[in-house]
Design a protein around this motif. Structure first.
Motif, short mmCIF file in Angstrom:
data_model
loop_
_atom_site.label_atom_id
_atom_site.label_comp_id
_atom_site.label_asym_id
_atom_site.label_seq_id
_atom_site.Cartn_x
_atom_site.Cartn_y
_atom_site.Cartn_z
N VAL A 19 31.18 48.59 52.95
CA VAL A 19 31.60 47.26 52.51
C VAL A 19 30.74 46.83 51.33
O VAL A 19 29.53 47.05 51.31
N GLN A 20 31.36 46.21 50.32
CA GLN A 20 30.59 45.79 49.16
C GLN A 20 31.00 44.40 48.70
O GLN A 20 32.11 43.95 48.99
N ARG A 21 30.09 43.76 47.99
CA ARG A 21 30.34 42.42 47.48
C ARG A 21 31.08 42.49 46.15
O ARG A 21 30.99 43.46 45.42
N LEU A 22 31.80 41.41 45.86
CA LEU A 22 32.47 41.31 44.57
C LEU A 22 31.44 41.05 43.47
O LEU A 22 30.36 40.50 43.74
N PRO A 23 31.73 41.43 42.24
CA PRO A 23 30.82 41.11 41.13
C PRO A 23 30.61 39.60 41.02
O PRO A 23 31.50 38.81 41.35
N SER A 24 29.46 39.21 40.53
CA SER A 24 29.14 37.78 40.45
C SER A 24 29.89 37.07 39.33
O SER A 24 30.18 35.88 39.42
N ALA A 25 30.22 37.78 38.25
CA ALA A 25 30.94 37.16 37.12
C ALA A 25 32.43 37.05 37.45
O ALA A 25 33.02 37.95 38.06
N ILE A 26 33.04 35.94 37.03
CA ILE A 26 34.45 35.69 37.32
C ILE A 26 35.35 36.78 36.72
O ILE A 26 36.23 37.33 37.38
N ASP A 27 35.12 37.13 35.44
CA ASP A 27 35.95 38.13 34.78
C ASP A 27 35.85 39.49 35.47
O ASP A 27 36.85 40.18 35.68
N ALA A 28 34.62 39.88 35.82
CA ALA A 28 34.42 41.17 36.50
C ALA A 28 35.06 41.15 37.89
O ALA A 28 35.65 42.14 38.33
N ALA A 29 34.96 40.00 38.58
CA ALA A 29 35.57 39.89 39.91
C ALA A 29 37.09 39.95 39.81
O ALA A 29 37.75 40.56 40.66
N LEU A 30 37.67 39.31 38.78
CA LEU A 30 39.11 39.37 38.58
C LEU A 30 39.58 40.81 38.32
O LEU A 30 40.60 41.25 38.86
N ALA A 31 38.84 41.53 37.51
CA ALA A 31 39.20 42.93 37.23
C ALA A 31 39.10 43.78 38.49
O ALA A 31 39.96 44.62 38.76
N TYR A 32 38.07 43.51 39.31
CA TYR A 32 37.89 44.28 40.54
C TYR A 32 39.04 44.02 41.52
O TYR A 32 39.62 44.95 42.08
N VAL A 33 39.38 42.75 41.72
CA VAL A 33 40.44 42.40 42.66
C VAL A 33 41.79 42.91 42.17
O VAL A 33 42.62 43.36 42.97
N SER A 34 42.03 42.84 40.87
CA SER A 34 43.28 43.37 40.32
C SER A 34 43.43 44.85 40.60
O SER A 34 44.50 45.32 41.01
N GLU A 35 42.36 45.60 40.42
CA GLU A 35 42.42 47.03 40.69
C GLU A 35 42.57 47.31 42.18
O GLU A 35 43.30 48.22 42.59
N ALA A 36 41.91 46.50 43.02
CA ALA A 36 41.99 46.71 44.47
C ALA A 36 43.38 46.42 45.01
O ALA A 36 43.88 47.13 45.89
N LEU A 37 44.04 45.38 44.48
CA LEU A 37 45.35 44.98 45.00
C LEU A 37 46.49 45.69 44.29
O LEU A 37 47.62 45.68 44.78
N GLY A 38 46.23 46.25 43.12
CA GLY A 38 47.28 46.99 42.42
C GLY A 38 48.20 46.14 41.60
O GLY A 38 49.29 46.60 41.23
N HIS A 39 47.83 44.92 41.28
CA HIS A 39 48.65 44.07 40.41
C HIS A 39 47.73 43.11 39.66
O HIS A 39 46.61 42.83 40.11
N PRO A 40 48.17 42.58 38.51
CA PRO A 40 47.33 41.64 37.77
C PRO A 40 47.06 40.38 38.59
O PRO A 40 47.92 39.93 39.35
N VAL A 41 45.89 39.83 38.43
CA VAL A 41 45.53 38.57 39.10
C VAL A 41 45.42 37.44 38.07
O VAL A 41 45.95 36.34 38.28
N TYR A 42 44.76 37.69 36.98
CA TYR A 42 44.60 36.67 35.94
C TYR A 42 44.32 37.40 34.64
O TYR A 42 43.33 38.12 34.52
N ARG A 43 45.22 37.22 33.67
CA ARG A 43 45.05 37.91 32.40
C ARG A 43 45.42 36.98 31.26
O ARG A 43 46.46 36.33 31.27
N ARG A 44 44.56 36.96 30.25
CA ARG A 44 44.77 36.13 29.07
C ARG A 44 45.32 37.02 27.94
O ARG A 44 44.73 38.05 27.61
N TRP A 45 46.47 36.62 27.39
CA TRP A 45 47.12 37.38 26.33
C TRP A 45 47.03 36.66 24.99
O TRP A 45 47.17 35.44 24.93
N THR A 46 46.78 37.43 23.93
CA THR A 46 46.92 36.97 22.55
C THR A 46 47.73 38.03 21.80
O THR A 46 47.98 39.12 22.32
N LEU A 47 48.13 37.72 20.57
CA LEU A 47 48.85 38.71 19.78
C LEU A 47 48.01 39.96 19.54
O LEU A 47 48.53 41.08 19.49
#
Length: 345
Positions: A19-47
């Motif tokens: 068992v492991q803890r999520l990263p402390s930074a929000i962006d790193a935690a979002l990337a971790y959860v997205s990879e764990a669940l297999g779908h995007p969780v929060y992504r910011r798009w620009t051109l």
């Protein structure tokens, strides 16, 4: 729970071993959860982001038409996961990243557990002390996802946990050591913990039933000097199945006489014994099928183990034709055919 003040490092991912803890930074935690669940969780798009993921803007428009259309009017667009699907909104209209992360973690609270670091230290201290919970209480806690907890889940109340841990933390000849082993573990204790987590974590009744049947198999292996579990052959499991057919002692003639004297009691006892046998074989078959499908085992020695092979071996054919039709067939065969029945070819 206050979403605005959430701290990612206060959350545990119990879907991994260890068992492991999520990263402390929000962006790193979002990337971790997205990879764990297999779908995007929060992504910011620009051109610029669209240009990086596609060879040209035309390709980007075909791949992400909704994002492309929104970026024609706004500087940035946000894709975020909420209520089981992906939403899209302009940067200023989208929820904050930490709010979305907290919602997703709460929605998947069977896997992600909220346990602040201070509380985790207290749990660790207690679990290592003399008042450590056991049995169902230990299995319900947040530390029940560790590989060693397979020992607590399978051990009987009067067993020796240290001896059982030594017995379980081995690997037999059928353990798959190649990269196709998707469980990523190398001994039966960890593989058993993953099986119990995936198949029995949702119901305490299921967990209790699985634990009882696995304990029975382990006890049989120890009594007959078989094992580890990943070393059991087809012949071993068939011998275990035969032991379920005769759970009592062969010399207990007094008990057998009492069972014969009471027909109804014998029927009830036989019914209970058959149900217990089917349940045990179903659990064992499920374990080995899970291990082979996930790549932990190279073979499945328990294929069709739960099938009622004994009943098929002792099946007695019965006539399905009425007696008068059988008599007619016999008469025709003997040459004494009734009028209207053509001669045999």
């Amino acid at each position: 729970m206050k979403f605005a003040t959430m701290t990612p490092a206060d959350w545990l991912d119990t879907g991994t071993l260890p068992v492991q803890r999520l990263p402390s930074a929000i962006d790193a935690a979002l990337a971790y959860v997205s990879e764990a669940l297999g779908h995007p969780v929060y992504r910011r798009w620009t051109l610029a982001d669209l240009k990086r993921v596609a060879p040209s803007l035309a390709d980007a428009k075909r791949a992400h038409p909704a994002v492309f259309a929104l970026l024609l009017e706004h500087d940035a667009a946000i894709e975020y996961w909420s209520h089981g699907r992906l939403h899209l909104a302009a940067d200023r209209a989208a929820p904050a990243a930490d709010v979305i992360l907290a919602r997703v973690l709460h929605a998947h609270r069977r896997r992600f557990r909220h346990l602040p670091a201070a509380t985790a230290d207290e749990v660790t201290d207690v679990s290592n002390g003399p008042n450590r919970p056991s049995g169902d209480a230990a299995a319900a806690g947040p530390v029940a996802r560790e590989p060693a907890d397979a020992v607590a889940l399978v051990a009987s109340g009067n067993g020796d946990p240290a001896a059982l841990r030594t017995w379980l933390t081995r690997a037999g000849r059928f353990m798959n050591a190649s990269p196709t082993n998707s469980l990523g573990v190398a001994d039966d204790a960890q593989a058993l913990a993953l099986f119990l987590r995936d198949r029995a974590q949702r119901s305490p009744h299921t967990l209790r039933a699985y634990r009882s049947e696995l304990r029975r198999l382990v006890s049989w292996c120890e009594a007959h000097r078989r094992g580890p579990l990943s070393d059991l052959t087809r012949d071993d499991l068939l011998a275990f199945r035969r032991s379920l057919d005769h759970p009592g002692h062969a010399g207990n003639t007094a008990g057998a006489a009492r069972a014969v004297a009471s027909g109804s009691a014998s029927t009830v006892q036989r019914s209970r014994s058959d149900a217990s046998r089917r349940r045990a074989l179903a659990v064992i078959s499920s374990l080995f099928r899970y291990w082979q499908k996930t790549g932990y085992l190279v073979v499945n020695p328990a294929v069709e183990l739960a099938g009622d092979g004994g009943a098929r071996m002792t099946w007695t054919p019965t006539r399905i034709l009425p007696a008068r039709v059988l008599r007619l067939c016999d008469a025709v065969t003997a040459g004494d055919r009734p009028a209207g029945v053509s001669p045999l070819v």
